[in-house]
Scaffold this motif. Structure first.
Motif, short mmCIF file in Angstrom:
data_model
loop_
_atom_site.label_atom_id
_atom_site.label_comp_id
_atom_site.label_asym_id
_atom_site.label_seq_id
_atom_site.Cartn_x
_atom_site.Cartn_y
_atom_site.Cartn_z
N LYS A 13 18.20 12.60 2.69
CA LYS A 13 18.76 13.95 2.90
C LYS A 13 17.75 15.03 2.49
O LYS A 13 17.60 16.04 3.18
CB LYS A 13 20.05 14.08 2.09
N ILE A 14 17.05 14.80 1.38
CA ILE A 14 16.04 15.77 0.93
C ILE A 14 14.97 15.95 2.00
O ILE A 14 14.54 17.04 2.33
CB ILE A 14 15.42 15.32 -0.41
N TRP A 15 14.53 14.82 2.58
CA TRP A 15 13.43 14.88 3.54
C TRP A 15 13.84 15.40 4.91
O TRP A 15 13.11 16.15 5.54
CB TRP A 15 12.84 13.48 3.75
N THR A 16 15.00 14.95 5.39
CA THR A 16 15.36 15.24 6.80
C THR A 16 16.44 16.30 6.92
O THR A 16 16.68 16.80 8.02
CB THR A 16 15.89 13.96 7.49
N GLY A 17 17.12 16.60 5.83
CA GLY A 17 18.25 17.53 5.89
C GLY A 17 19.48 16.89 6.52
O GLY A 17 20.49 17.54 6.72
N LYS A 18 19.38 15.59 6.84
CA LYS A 18 20.51 14.90 7.50
C LYS A 18 21.27 14.02 6.52
O LYS A 18 20.68 13.45 5.60
CB LYS A 18 19.99 14.02 8.64
N LYS A 19 22.58 13.86 6.80
CA LYS A 19 23.40 12.95 6.01
C LYS A 19 22.96 11.52 6.36
O LYS A 19 22.88 11.16 7.55
CB LYS A 19 24.87 13.17 6.39
N ALA A 20 22.66 10.73 5.36
CA ALA A 20 22.14 9.39 5.63
C ALA A 20 23.27 8.43 6.03
O ALA A 20 24.37 8.51 5.50
CB ALA A 20 21.45 8.86 4.38
N PRO A 21 22.98 7.51 6.97
CA PRO A 21 23.99 6.53 7.38
C PRO A 21 24.03 5.38 6.36
O PRO A 21 23.38 4.34 6.56
CB PRO A 21 23.47 6.07 8.75
N VAL A 22 24.77 5.56 5.27
CA VAL A 22 24.70 4.59 4.16
C VAL A 22 25.14 3.18 4.56
O VAL A 22 24.58 2.20 4.07
CB VAL A 22 25.49 5.07 2.90
N ASP A 23 26.11 3.07 5.45
CA ASP A 23 26.55 1.72 5.84
C ASP A 23 25.45 0.98 6.60
O ASP A 23 25.24 -0.22 6.41
CB ASP A 23 27.84 1.78 6.68
N VAL A 24 24.74 1.72 7.44
CA VAL A 24 23.63 1.12 8.20
C VAL A 24 22.53 0.69 7.22
O VAL A 24 21.95 -0.40 7.34
CB VAL A 24 23.07 2.16 9.21
N MET A 25 22.27 1.53 6.24
CA MET A 25 21.21 1.24 5.26
C MET A 25 21.59 0.01 4.42
O MET A 25 20.78 -0.88 4.18
CB MET A 25 20.97 2.46 4.37
N ARG A 26 22.86 -0.04 3.98
CA ARG A 26 23.32 -1.17 3.16
C ARG A 26 23.21 -2.48 3.96
O ARG A 26 22.72 -3.50 3.46
CB ARG A 26 24.76 -0.96 2.70
N LYS A 27 23.62 -2.44 5.22
CA LYS A 27 23.59 -3.64 6.07
C LYS A 27 22.14 -4.12 6.23
O LYS A 27 21.86 -5.32 6.13
CB LYS A 27 24.19 -3.29 7.44
N ALA A 28 21.22 -3.18 6.45
CA ALA A 28 19.81 -3.55 6.63
C ALA A 28 19.26 -4.22 5.38
O ALA A 28 18.53 -5.23 5.46
CB ALA A 28 18.99 -2.30 6.97
N VAL A 29 19.63 -3.71 4.21
CA VAL A 29 19.14 -4.29 2.95
C VAL A 29 19.73 -5.68 2.74
O VAL A 29 19.02 -6.63 2.39
CB VAL A 29 19.49 -3.36 1.76
N ILE A 30 21.03 -5.82 2.99
CA ILE A 30 21.68 -7.13 2.77
C ILE A 30 21.07 -8.17 3.71
O ILE A 30 20.79 -9.30 3.30
CB ILE A 30 23.21 -7.02 2.95
N GLU A 31 20.81 -7.79 4.95
CA GLU A 31 20.19 -8.74 5.91
C GLU A 31 18.82 -9.18 5.41
O GLU A 31 18.45 -10.34 5.49
CB GLU A 31 20.06 -8.07 7.28
#
Ligand SMILES: NC(=O)c1ccc[n+]([C@@H]2O[C@H](COP(=O)([O-])OP(=O)(O)OC[C@H]3O[C@@H](n4cnc5c(N)ncnc54)[C@H](OP(=O)(O)O)[C@@H]3O)[C@@H](O)[C@H]2O)c1
Length: 266
Positions: free
Chosen positions: A246-264
Motif C-alpha cells: 500500500k505504501i508503494w502503490t497506494g493500492k489496497k493489497a489482495p491479502v488472500d491472493v498473497m497468503r495463497k501464494a505464500v502457502i503454495e
C-alpha cells in the motif's frame, strides 16, 4: 515497468517475491519484485544502486533493518522501534510494517490487546517491533530472552513509551499472561523442534508464533491441542507485506491472493 525488491543477507529463501509478484499480477500492476542479496558491508552502495536503477521500493531484512535507518527519513513507529523494513526509494521514507503486520495478524483473529498482558519471547528485530506495537495499543509487555542483557535493554527501551518489564527465561513458568508471542527462531524449519516456553504456560492463552516455516510449528500445534486460540506467523508476513504494498502503490493489497501464494510456496 516498476521494480521492487527485498535486500538481505542471506536472502534466497525469502517468500516476499512470490507474495508481491502474485499481488502485482492479480491487480494488473506492471511491476516486478526481486530478492537481492547484498553483502553486509555494501548497504550504502546497494541503496544508491537501487535508486540509480529506478527501483521504486525495497523491503529490508536481516542484517540491515537497523543500519538503513541513517539513510532514510523514518516514519511512524520506525524511529521509535529503531528499525526499518520498508523503504519508498522515491521519497527515501522508511517504515516499519512488521509492527502493524503483527497487530493486524492478532486483530484478524479477533484478539484485543488493550489492557492485556503479553509475553514476548526474544529481543531481536521482530520482538522489538512487536513489543513497541503492543505497548502503543496499551498492552502490558513482558519480555523474556535467552541472553538476559539484550532482553533487559529491550524492556528498558520499550518502557520509555509504555508498560514493559523483563522476566528471566529460566523462571518464566512463574508469569501469568494473556498472550504468548514467540519472536525467536525456535520451532523454525532447520532449528530446534521444541517449544519456546514450558508446556505449563500454554493454557487459557492466545498463542502467536511469528515463525511461518513450517506454518504449523510445534508451538502452534501444542497450543491448538490445548484449545488455545492461535495466530499464525504467516499472517504477520502477509499483513506486513500488504502494508508495504500500500505504501508503494497506494493500492489496497489482495491479502488472500498473497497468503495463497505464500502457502503454495511453503
Ligand atoms: N512472520 C513474520 O512476518 C516475521 C517477521 C520477522 C521475523 N519473524 C520470525 O521471528 C524470528 C526472529 O527474527 P528476528 O528478526 O527478531 O531475529 P534476530 O534479530 O536474529 O533475533 C533472534 C532472537 O531469537 C533468540 N534466539 C535465537 N535462537 C534461539 C534459541 N535457540 N533459543 C532461544 N532463543 C533464541 C535470540 O536470542 P539471543 O538474544 O539470546 O541471541 C533473539 O532474541 C525469525 O526466526 C522469524 O521466524 C517472522
Amino acid at each position: 515497468m516498476e521494480y521492487y525488491g527485498v535486500i538481505g543477507y542471506p536472502i534466497k529463501h525469502s517468500l516476499s517475491p512470490v507474495m508481491h509478484n502474485a499481488a502485482f499480477r492479480h491487480l494488473g500492476v506492471d511491476a516486478i519484485y526481486l530478492a537481492l542479496e547484498v553483502k553486509p558491508d555494501r548497504i550504502e552502495d546497494a541503496l544508491k544502486g537501487a535508486r540509480a536503477l529506478s527501483f521504486s521500493g525495497l523491503n529490508v531484512t536481516i542484517p540491515f533493518k537497523e543500519s538503513v535507518l541513517k539513510y532514510v527519513d523514518a516514519k511512524g513507529v520506525a524511529m521509535k522501534i529503531g528499525a526499518v523494513n520498508t523503504i519508498d526509494l522515491r521519497s527515501m521514507e522508511g517504515y516499519n510494517t512488521d509492527a502493524i503486520g503483527a497487530l493486524k495478524a492478532l486483530e484478524n483473529e479477533g484478539v484485543e490487546v488493550k489492557d492485556k498482558v503479553a509475553l514476548v519471547i526474544g529481543a531481536g528485530g521482530a520482538a522489538r517491533a512487536i513489543a513497541f506495537a503492543l505497548t502503543e495499543k496499551k498492552a502490558t509487555v513482558v519480555i523474556t530472552n535467552r541472553t538476559q542483557s539484550r532482553g533487559l535493554k529491550l524492556a528498558e527501551d520499550v518502557r520509555k513509551t509504555g508498560e514493559c518489564i523483563f522476566y528471566p527465561y529460566d523462571r518464566i513458568e512463574d508469569v501469568s499472561v494473556d498472550i504468548i508471542i514467540n519472536a525467536t527462531p525456535v520451532g523454525m524449519s532447520g532449528f530446534e523442534k521444541k517449544l519456546p516456553v514450558p508446556e505449563s504456560l500454554i493454557r487459557d492463552v492466545v498463542v502467536f508464533d511469528t515463525v511461518y516455516n513450517p506454518m504449523e510449528t510445534p508451538l502452534i500445534s501444542f497450543a491448538r491441542k490445548r484449545g488455545c486460540k492461535v495466530v499464525y506467523g504467516i499472517d504477520m508476513l502477509v499483513f506486513q507485506g500488504a502494508e508495504a504494498f500500500k505504501i508503494w502503490t497506494g493500492k489496497k493489497a489482495p491479502v488472500d491472493v498473497m497468503r495463497k501464494a505464500v502457502i503454495e510456496k511453503l
